[in-house]
Write a protein that holds these residues in place. Sequence first.
Motif: not given
Length: 215
Positions: A68, A134, A139, A185-190, A192-193
Amino acid sequence: MTSWQITGALITLALLWYYFPREFMPKLLAEPGYQHLVLASAVTLSLFWSVQAGIKEGLNLHFLLVTTVVLCHGWRIAIWLCLLPMLLLIGFGKLAWQDSGLYALCSFILPGLFSYTLFLASYRYLSRHLFIYIFVAGFISAALTIVLQISLTSLWFGLEGRYSWQIIIDNYWQLALLLWFPEALLNGSAITLMAIYRPHWLRTFYDREYLSPDR
């Protein structure tokens, strides 16, 4: 200090000096919004890195978030931002200062370069689409990066002879099989947002290319 520690420190210092981002300080001083992003990145890394778990001394696991930070700032700035949480770990006694060079190489310099290389490969060889950015650059890259970080640390401790290979594999390396998905999942979510709500925070994200309607 051992020869391993001295070599690691010299290589780390050489890389930090050679790849120092000269555009960083002028941009930081001129843009208040960028100051907030840099501070938030450093504080977030510090918080996540301070929460560690491990069975053997030195073989600690924590969320990395290097992917990230690399996508937000680029590799050269990212490795300098990672110095703050590393210094805090030293200050709080969670990392021996003699190990700082090898720790930097194994935890964020080489993993950060690896993550940035994966982004460049996806940008060049894959379709420039938001989902690709993303899922691949965020991810998958994060998952592979933390596996690389754990593997490099295992190699360091094994070659230095601190623990036997069996202890390292059983008590540390195999845990990468459990950590890769939460890290991804943590990096992918960050990512994405930020790509949706704050795309200007992502230095590697180009609206005209990834969100172009003709792609």
